[in-house]
Design an enzyme around this catalytic site. Sequence first.
Site, PDB file in Angstrom:
ATOM      1  N   HIS A 160       0.845  -1.201   0.000  1.00  0.00           N
ATOM      2  CA  HIS A 160       0.000   0.000   0.000  1.00  0.00           C
ATOM      3  C   HIS A 160       0.884   1.256   0.000  1.00  0.00           C
ATOM      4  O   HIS A 160       0.638   2.193  -0.755  1.00  0.00           O
ATOM      5  CB  HIS A 160      -0.894   0.030   1.255  1.00  0.00           C
ATOM      6  CG  HIS A 160      -1.970  -1.012   1.304  1.00  0.00           C
ATOM      7  ND1 HIS A 160      -2.099  -1.901   2.347  1.00  0.00           N
ATOM      8  CD2 HIS A 160      -2.986  -1.302   0.447  1.00  0.00           C
ATOM      9  CE1 HIS A 160      -3.149  -2.681   2.144  1.00  0.00           C
ATOM     10  NE2 HIS A 160      -3.710  -2.353   0.992  1.00  0.00           N
ATOM     11  N   LYS A 203     -16.148  -7.920   4.069  1.00  0.00           N
ATOM     12  CA  LYS A 203     -15.059  -8.570   4.804  1.00  0.00           C
ATOM     13  C   LYS A 203     -15.150  -8.262   6.289  1.00  0.00           C
ATOM     14  O   LYS A 203     -15.478  -7.153   6.682  1.00  0.00           O
ATOM     15  CB  LYS A 203     -13.715  -8.019   4.316  1.00  0.00           C
ATOM     16  CG  LYS A 203     -13.367  -8.302   2.876  1.00  0.00           C
ATOM     17  CD  LYS A 203     -11.971  -7.721   2.598  1.00  0.00           C
ATOM     18  CE  LYS A 203     -11.599  -7.768   1.127  1.00  0.00           C
ATOM     19  NZ  LYS A 203     -10.345  -7.055   0.858  1.00  0.00           N
ATOM     20  N   ARG A 233      -1.756  -6.076  -8.866  1.00  0.00           N
ATOM     21  CA  ARG A 233      -0.630  -6.952  -8.551  1.00  0.00           C
ATOM     22  C   ARG A 233      -0.595  -8.062  -9.581  1.00  0.00           C
ATOM     23  O   ARG A 233      -0.267  -7.856 -10.720  1.00  0.00           O
ATOM     24  CB  ARG A 233      -0.784  -7.524  -7.132  1.00  0.00           C
ATOM     25  CG  ARG A 233      -0.606  -6.499  -6.046  1.00  0.00           C
ATOM     26  CD  ARG A 233      -1.218  -6.935  -4.760  1.00  0.00           C
ATOM     27  NE  ARG A 233      -2.667  -7.032  -4.889  1.00  0.00           N
ATOM     28  CZ  ARG A 233      -3.509  -7.267  -3.905  1.00  0.00           C
ATOM     29  NH1 ARG A 233      -3.051  -7.479  -2.700  1.00  0.00           N
ATOM     30  NH2 ARG A 233      -4.805  -7.303  -4.112  1.00  0.00           N
ATOM     31  N   SER A 249      -2.959  -7.901   2.357  1.00  0.00           N
ATOM     32  CA  SER A 249      -3.216  -7.849   3.804  1.00  0.00           C
ATOM     33  C   SER A 249      -3.626  -9.228   4.311  1.00  0.00           C
ATOM     34  O   SER A 249      -3.241  -9.637   5.416  1.00  0.00           O
ATOM     35  CB  SER A 249      -4.320  -6.833   4.108  1.00  0.00           C
ATOM     36  OG  SER A 249      -3.946  -5.554   3.686  1.00  0.00           O
TER      37      SER A 249
HETATM   38  P1  ADP Z   1      -9.921  -3.665  -0.823  1.00  0.00           P
HETATM   39  O1  ADP Z   1     -10.685  -4.458   0.182  1.00  0.00           O
HETATM   40  O2  ADP Z   1     -10.624  -2.415  -1.280  1.00  0.00           O
HETATM   41  O3  ADP Z   1      -9.367  -4.461  -1.970  1.00  0.00           O
HETATM   42  P2  ADP Z   1      -7.167  -3.516   0.122  1.00  0.00           P
HETATM   43  O4  ADP Z   1      -6.634  -2.753   1.292  1.00  0.00           O
HETATM   44  O5  ADP Z   1      -6.996  -4.975   0.124  1.00  0.00           O
HETATM   45  O6  ADP Z   1      -8.688  -3.086   0.025  1.00  0.00           O
HETATM   46  O7  ADP Z   1      -6.536  -2.944  -1.218  1.00  0.00           O
HETATM   47  C1  ADP Z   1      -6.732  -1.617  -1.618  1.00  0.00           C
HETATM   48  C2  ADP Z   1      -6.107  -1.440  -2.995  1.00  0.00           C
HETATM   49  O8  ADP Z   1      -4.698  -1.578  -2.879  1.00  0.00           O
HETATM   50  C3  ADP Z   1      -6.576  -2.483  -4.033  1.00  0.00           C
HETATM   51  O9  ADP Z   1      -6.664  -1.863  -5.298  1.00  0.00           O
HETATM   52  C4  ADP Z   1      -5.452  -3.494  -4.039  1.00  0.00           C
HETATM   53  O10 ADP Z   1      -5.335  -4.127  -5.297  1.00  0.00           O
HETATM   54  C5  ADP Z   1      -4.256  -2.594  -3.745  1.00  0.00           C
HETATM   55  N1  ADP Z   1      -3.184  -3.332  -3.108  1.00  0.00           N
HETATM   56  C6  ADP Z   1      -3.212  -4.077  -1.989  1.00  0.00           C
HETATM   57  N2  ADP Z   1      -2.015  -4.628  -1.727  1.00  0.00           N
HETATM   58  C7  ADP Z   1      -1.196  -4.210  -2.725  1.00  0.00           C
HETATM   59  C8  ADP Z   1       0.167  -4.458  -3.058  1.00  0.00           C
HETATM   60  N3  ADP Z   1       0.947  -5.274  -2.352  1.00  0.00           N
HETATM   61  N4  ADP Z   1       0.654  -3.870  -4.157  1.00  0.00           N
HETATM   62  C9  ADP Z   1      -0.134  -3.081  -4.920  1.00  0.00           C
HETATM   63  N5  ADP Z   1      -1.424  -2.817  -4.684  1.00  0.00           N
HETATM   64  C10 ADP Z   1      -1.953  -3.384  -3.601  1.00  0.00           C
END
Ligand code: ADP
Length: 163
Positions: free
Chosen positions: A20, A44, A93, A131
């Site tokens: 992030h 979630k 990703r 995450s």
């Molecule tokens: P959500 O539940 O909205 O997917 P996340 O916190 O899991 O929330 O992810 C928010 C955004 O950040 C999403 O677009 C996800 O693809 C991106 N994201 C999460 N982890 C990574 C990472 N390691 N590298 C790049 N983008 C990421």
Amino acid sequence: MAEQRIAVYPGSFDPPTLGHLDLIQRATQLFDKVVIGVARNIGKKALFSTEERVAMLEQMVHHLPGVEVSRFETLTVDFARGQGACAIIRGLRVLSDFEFELTLAINNRKLNPEVDTVCLMPSEPYAFLSSTMVKEIAAFGGDFSSTVTPEVAEKLKAKIAER
Ligand code: ADP
């Protein structure tokens, strides 16, 4: 003065990872202001409360000018509109993200054609990081120190120990 270009970066951030942070840093190169939006999860079940997720992010980005952290409980496009944003940042990703993010982007565009989605790709070490993965490694006692900041690592250890 030219109009400020503002982007929102919505997500669950449960917990926020270095992936992030990589995206947030990239977004600051493209936009004058980036507002991270911590979503109240509907689908979630979150490990951390919204307040805890906001606090962890604030600590992670305090050194980055032009970055703010906020929480929202509305549609992402309404959050973007409220912040005066012209773009929604999302991350791509592995290939499996593509279908989900494309569907989300097209639906968000239908809801508000004035805001576009900008997908950014992380640095290679974070391309397989989520995450969910971090929480699973932590829950089973594995080493997740290369995936989150030391402060988030402490919070995650404490949270797992509580359970
Ligand atoms: P959500 O539940 O909205 O997917 P996340 O916190 O899991 O929330 O992810 C928010 C955004 O950040 C999403 O677009 C996800 O693809 C991106 N994201 C999460 N982890 C990574 C990472 N390691 N590298 C790049 N983008 C990421």
